[in-house]
Design an enzyme around this catalytic site. Structure first.
Site, PDB file in Angstrom:
ATOM      1  N   LYS A 235      23.423 -45.739  35.502  1.00  0.00           N
ATOM      2  CA  LYS A 235      21.392 -44.685  35.277  1.00  0.00           C
ATOM      3  C   LYS A 235      20.637 -44.353  34.610  1.00  0.00           C
ATOM      4  CE  LYS A 235      19.594 -40.635  37.466  1.00  0.00           C
ATOM      5  NZ  LYS A 235      18.746 -40.980  35.628  1.00  0.00           N
TER       6      LYS A 235
ATOM      7  N   GLY B  85      27.153 -35.562  29.809  1.00  0.00           N
ATOM      8  CA  GLY B  85      26.192 -34.525  30.131  1.00  0.00           C
ATOM      9  C   GLY B  85      26.950 -32.880  30.435  1.00  0.00           C
ATOM     10  N   SER B  86      25.849 -32.678  31.427  1.00  0.00           N
ATOM     11  CA  SER B  86      26.016 -30.499  31.978  1.00  0.00           C
ATOM     12  C   SER B  86      27.490 -30.770  32.137  1.00  0.00           C
ATOM     13  CB  SER B  86      24.740 -30.341  31.639  1.00  0.00           C
ATOM     14  OG  SER B  86      24.568 -30.460  32.935  1.00  0.00           O
TER      15      SER B  86
ATOM     16  N   GLY C 138      25.682 -30.875  36.030  1.00  0.00           N
ATOM     17  CA  GLY C 138      26.117 -32.552  35.956  1.00  0.00           C
ATOM     18  C   GLY C 138      27.078 -32.283  36.342  1.00  0.00           C
ATOM     19  N   GLY C 139      27.392 -32.986  35.870  1.00  0.00           N
ATOM     20  CA  GLY C 139      29.015 -33.129  35.907  1.00  0.00           C
ATOM     21  C   GLY C 139      29.971 -32.626  37.395  1.00  0.00           C
TER      22      GLY C 139
ATOM     23  N   GLU D 140      32.277 -36.105  31.526  1.00  0.00           N
ATOM     24  CA  GLU D 140      32.939 -34.804  30.492  1.00  0.00           C
ATOM     25  C   GLU D 140      31.057 -33.855  30.039  1.00  0.00           C
ATOM     26  OE1 GLU D 140      32.010 -33.793  26.973  1.00  0.00           O
ATOM     27  OE2 GLU D 140      31.933 -35.492  26.052  1.00  0.00           O
TER      28      GLU D 140
ATOM     29  N   CYS E 115      29.304 -32.539  21.703  1.00  0.00           N
ATOM     30  CA  CYS E 115      30.003 -31.686  22.384  1.00  0.00           C
ATOM     31  C   CYS E 115      30.792 -31.464  21.398  1.00  0.00           C
ATOM     32  CB  CYS E 115      30.055 -32.950  23.798  1.00  0.00           C
ATOM     33  SG  CYS E 115      31.058 -34.563  22.577  1.00  0.00           S
TER      34      CYS E 115
HETATM   35  P1  NAP Z   1      22.972 -33.377  31.980  1.00  0.00           P
HETATM   36  O1  NAP Z   1      20.803 -32.681  32.571  1.00  0.00           O
HETATM   37  O2  NAP Z   1      23.363 -32.931  32.572  1.00  0.00           O
HETATM   38  O3  NAP Z   1      22.206 -35.279  32.472  1.00  0.00           O
HETATM   39  C1  NAP Z   1      22.551 -36.022  32.281  1.00  0.00           C
HETATM   40  C2  NAP Z   1      22.862 -37.038  33.298  1.00  0.00           C
HETATM   41  O4  NAP Z   1      23.424 -36.818  35.112  1.00  0.00           O
HETATM   42  C3  NAP Z   1      20.976 -37.667  33.390  1.00  0.00           C
HETATM   43  O5  NAP Z   1      21.077 -39.013  34.113  1.00  0.00           O
HETATM   44  C4  NAP Z   1      20.420 -36.878  35.018  1.00  0.00           C
HETATM   45  O6  NAP Z   1      19.231 -36.995  35.703  1.00  0.00           O
HETATM   46  C5  NAP Z   1      21.626 -36.879  35.895  1.00  0.00           C
HETATM   47  N1  NAP Z   1      22.197 -35.697  37.269  1.00  0.00           N
HETATM   48  C6  NAP Z   1      22.193 -34.177  36.296  1.00  0.00           C
HETATM   49  N2  NAP Z   1      22.501 -33.583  37.507  1.00  0.00           N
HETATM   50  C7  NAP Z   1      22.390 -34.103  38.586  1.00  0.00           C
HETATM   51  C8  NAP Z   1      22.467 -34.108  39.835  1.00  0.00           C
HETATM   52  N3  NAP Z   1      22.877 -32.578  40.147  1.00  0.00           N
HETATM   53  N4  NAP Z   1      22.338 -35.033  40.824  1.00  0.00           N
HETATM   54  C9  NAP Z   1      23.048 -36.622  40.180  1.00  0.00           C
HETATM   55  N5  NAP Z   1      22.138 -36.862  38.867  1.00  0.00           N
HETATM   56  C10 NAP Z   1      22.703 -35.806  37.962  1.00  0.00           C
HETATM   57  O7  NAP Z   1      22.544 -33.380  30.610  1.00  0.00           O
HETATM   58  P2  NAP Z   1      20.908 -33.569  29.709  1.00  0.00           P
HETATM   59  O8  NAP Z   1      20.181 -33.884  30.596  1.00  0.00           O
HETATM   60  O9  NAP Z   1      21.670 -35.045  28.793  1.00  0.00           O
HETATM   61  O10 NAP Z   1      21.543 -32.431  28.961  1.00  0.00           O
HETATM   62  C11 NAP Z   1      21.523 -31.290  29.532  1.00  0.00           C
HETATM   63  C12 NAP Z   1      22.294 -30.155  29.224  1.00  0.00           C
HETATM   64  O11 NAP Z   1      23.689 -31.070  29.140  1.00  0.00           O
HETATM   65  C13 NAP Z   1      22.214 -29.931  27.548  1.00  0.00           C
HETATM   66  O12 NAP Z   1      21.207 -28.382  27.622  1.00  0.00           O
HETATM   67  C14 NAP Z   1      23.539 -29.619  27.440  1.00  0.00           C
HETATM   68  O13 NAP Z   1      24.210 -27.918  28.193  1.00  0.00           O
HETATM   69  C15 NAP Z   1      24.396 -30.291  27.991  1.00  0.00           C
HETATM   70  N6  NAP Z   1      24.743 -31.809  27.520  1.00  0.00           N
HETATM   71  C16 NAP Z   1      26.532 -31.954  26.965  1.00  0.00           C
HETATM   72  C17 NAP Z   1      26.151 -33.375  26.427  1.00  0.00           C
HETATM   73  C18 NAP Z   1      28.290 -33.786  26.061  1.00  0.00           C
HETATM   74  O14 NAP Z   1      28.164 -34.111  25.345  1.00  0.00           O
HETATM   75  N7  NAP Z   1      28.618 -32.573  26.779  1.00  0.00           N
HETATM   76  C19 NAP Z   1      25.637 -33.919  25.835  1.00  0.00           C
HETATM   77  C20 NAP Z   1      24.241 -33.260  26.670  1.00  0.00           C
HETATM   78  C21 NAP Z   1      23.869 -32.734  27.010  1.00  0.00           C
HETATM   79  P3  NAP Z   1      18.476 -36.715  36.137  1.00  0.00           P
HETATM   80  O15 NAP Z   1      18.113 -35.332  35.782  1.00  0.00           O
HETATM   81  O16 NAP Z   1      17.130 -37.350  36.123  1.00  0.00           O
HETATM   82  O17 NAP Z   1      19.117 -36.610  37.580  1.00  0.00           O
END
Ligand code: NAP
Length: 485
Positions: free
Chosen positions: A142, A199-200, A203-204, A223, A260
């Site tokens: 995705k 990611g977040s 989301g995770g 993660e 991260c």
């Molecule tokens: P994200 O919002 O978690 O999104 C990552 C992926 O997951 C995207 O493809 C998103 O796509 C999808 N997604 C997120 N929530 C979802 C849900 N509820 N259902 C289905 N798909 C979902 O991460 P991000 O855009 O990279 O950054 C946002 C925040 O994540 C940052 O501010 C930071 O706090 C954190 N982050 C953490 C890390 C780490 O290394 N752990 C890395 C980057 C970011 P769609 O938006 O298209 O649904």
């Protein structure tokens, strides 16, 4: 992308998964090297596209591209030795005791969600995709909405590598489009057998909940980052006040804090060196220029996180870098007395970006209470002398229960892609602390053991045949049979 389109892509990946399991370990490794070759061939237009979409600098992206290629090659080499097949053979006695042979087999199609902060190494052709294919699983990826054009270029390179080997295109399916519903439909598809996500936390956790509540529950390896506390112990801090301030701020602000493993919490004791250390921190952070963050959403949540920090009881700003324009992240360091930190869970939330919180403790007992308040972490760092560590044994023991990687000195940013790496810790840093998402061991996430009892040799998988045709490492009747290649 509609649910029908997603369904069609997942169906192709089922057939391709059978293909990847049917070919030998050596063929699969060769296929992975071809994909690595295709990524190597990608020129400046890849870097420019990623630069434009993510704001990450050219040199960083060049380095990340090299790391991505290295991941494909090292995971390919790792499977050839048979390390992950974990073949175990108990030959029995031909009378009462059965002949039993076990090895690890691919789980089936894996859904991969790429990270915004590593457009190459943890995205389309990143570590999750490489480790799933190394395991013999097809991937349905995705795309991350933060860098769709970069993803497209990488996806085409993967397809060229697959074609070179006559592998079906379904070995790597590509799902376009932003919006939670796209990812949800993918995770809920009955043919998907595992999920990898970076990611977040929101989301995770949402995807994990979806995965485990399906009619057929599946593992979701998410993660989700952490605050990666650094404990700067007294003797060390007295001896290294200014160099350590420089080192800490350098790590905190690296890549605009978008790692991260960013060290978001720094824990010290209130002793004679503290005032001078805070002064040094203020001077170092003032030198940090504001810079563009990965996308507007990340910049917005960074600013909200900083505002929320300042609203908490006892929190003060020690210093800040140059002022930020819209979409940029400004470096900042805050301080708080440990007595407030211990009672306020908001202070242990990750603020994704170049913001650090200095937690000031009375003594070791209070340091222990600070660590106890923190959730699971990817890393915990001890900036300490060996003498310090002899005094802080309880803190060291508690730290081992709380994280995946413990550092003695240095900074946690920078994660080597090696066999001994652990990138994953207790929740909330990841959803399954038994596994890593970096290093060849990441392949283990997508394997499951299968035993064969009393099967004719020619019908067994090659990994388990008597002559060991793949020349892999195995355990035969409790003795190690070494790899020959
Ligand atoms: P994200 O919002 O978690 O999104 C990552 C992926 O997951 C995207 O493809 C998103 O796509 C999808 N997604 C997120 N929530 C979802 C849900 N509820 N259902 C289905 N798909 C979902 O991460 P991000 O855009 O990279 O950054 C946002 C925040 O994540 C940052 O501010 C930071 O706090 C954190 N982050 C953490 C890390 C780490 O290394 N752990 C890395 C980057 C970011 P769609 O938006 O298209 O649904």
């Amino acid at each position: 992308m509609s649910n029908e389109q997603i369904h069609a892509i997942v169906l192709k990946s089922v057939a391709a998964s059978d293909y990847l399991q049917k070919i030998s370990l050596h063929e699969r490794a060769a296929l992975m090297h071809s994909i690595a070759d295709e990524i190597t061939e990608l020129g400046e237009s890849l870097i420019q596209t990623a630069e434009q979409e993510t704001g990450l600098p050219n040199a960083r992206l060049q380095g990340e591209k090299g790391r991505t290629v290295g991941q494909w090659r090292s995971y390919a080499n790792a499977i050839k030795s048979g390390l992950f097949a974990e073949a175990r053979i108990d030959k029995g006695d031909g009378v009462q005791k059965a002949d039993i042979r076990k090895y690890n087999k691919a789980v089936g199609p894996v859904a991969v969600f790429g990270a915004s902060n590593f457009p190459f190494a943890f995205s389309t052709a990143g570590g999750d995709t490489a480790s799933a294919i190394a395991a013999g699983c097809s991937v349905v990826y995705k795309e991350h909405p933060g860098h769709p054009a970069t993803s497209q270029i990488m996806a085409e390179a993967i397809q060229r590598g697959l074609r070179k080997h006559g592998a079906p295109e379904g070995a790597f399916g590509y799902i376009q489009g932003a919006g939670n519903s796209v990812g949800e439909a993918l995770v809920l598809h009955p043919a998907i057998k595992a999920v990898a996500f970076t990611g977040s936390l929101a989301g995770g956790k949402a995807l994990f909940n979806l995965g485990v509540t399906r009619e057929e529950p599946i593992p979701v390896f998410a993660e989700m980052g952490s605050v990666n506390p650094v404990f700067a112990l007294p003797e060390f801090l007295q001896q290294n006040t200014s160099t350590f301030a420089q080192q800490y701020v350098g790590s905190l602000s690296l890549g605009v804090g978008q790692f991260c493993t960013n060290p978001g919490v720094l824990v010290v004791q209130k002793d004679a060196s503290l005032a001078s250390f805070k002064q040094q921190l203020q001077e170092e952070i003032a030198k940090i220029p504001a810079a563009r963050m990965l996308h507007q959403g990340i910049a917005n949540s960074y600013n909200q996180g900083r505002s929320q920090l300042l609203e908490q009881q006892g929190v003060e700003q020690i210093g800040a870098g140059s002022a930020a324009e819209n979409g940029q992240g400004q470096g900042a360091i805050y301080s708080v007395d440990a007595k407030y930190f211990i009672d306020n869970p908001i202070l242990s939330h990750e603020v994704f970006g170049p913001a650090g919180l200095l937690v000031e403790c009375e003594d070791q007992q209070q340091m222990l209470a600070v660590l106890a308040q923190l959730g699971g972490q990817l890393t915990i760092t001890f900036s300490a002398t060996k003498g310090d560590m002899k005094q802080y044994v309880d803190l060291f023991n508690l730290a081992q229960k709380k994280c995946g990687r413990l550092l003695f000195g240095g900074m946690p940013t920078g994660v080597d892609v090696v066999l001994a790496m652990q990138h994953g810790g207790p929740f909330p840093s990841s959803t399954d602390s038994r596994f890593t998402s970096v290093g060849p061991d990441a392949i283990k996430r997508f394997l499951r053991p299968v035993s064969f009892q009393n099967w004719p040799d020619e019908l067994l998988p090659q990994e388990l045949q008597e002559s060991n045709p793949l020349k892999i490492e195995r355990i035969v009747d409790n003795k190690r049979e070494l790899a020959y290649s």
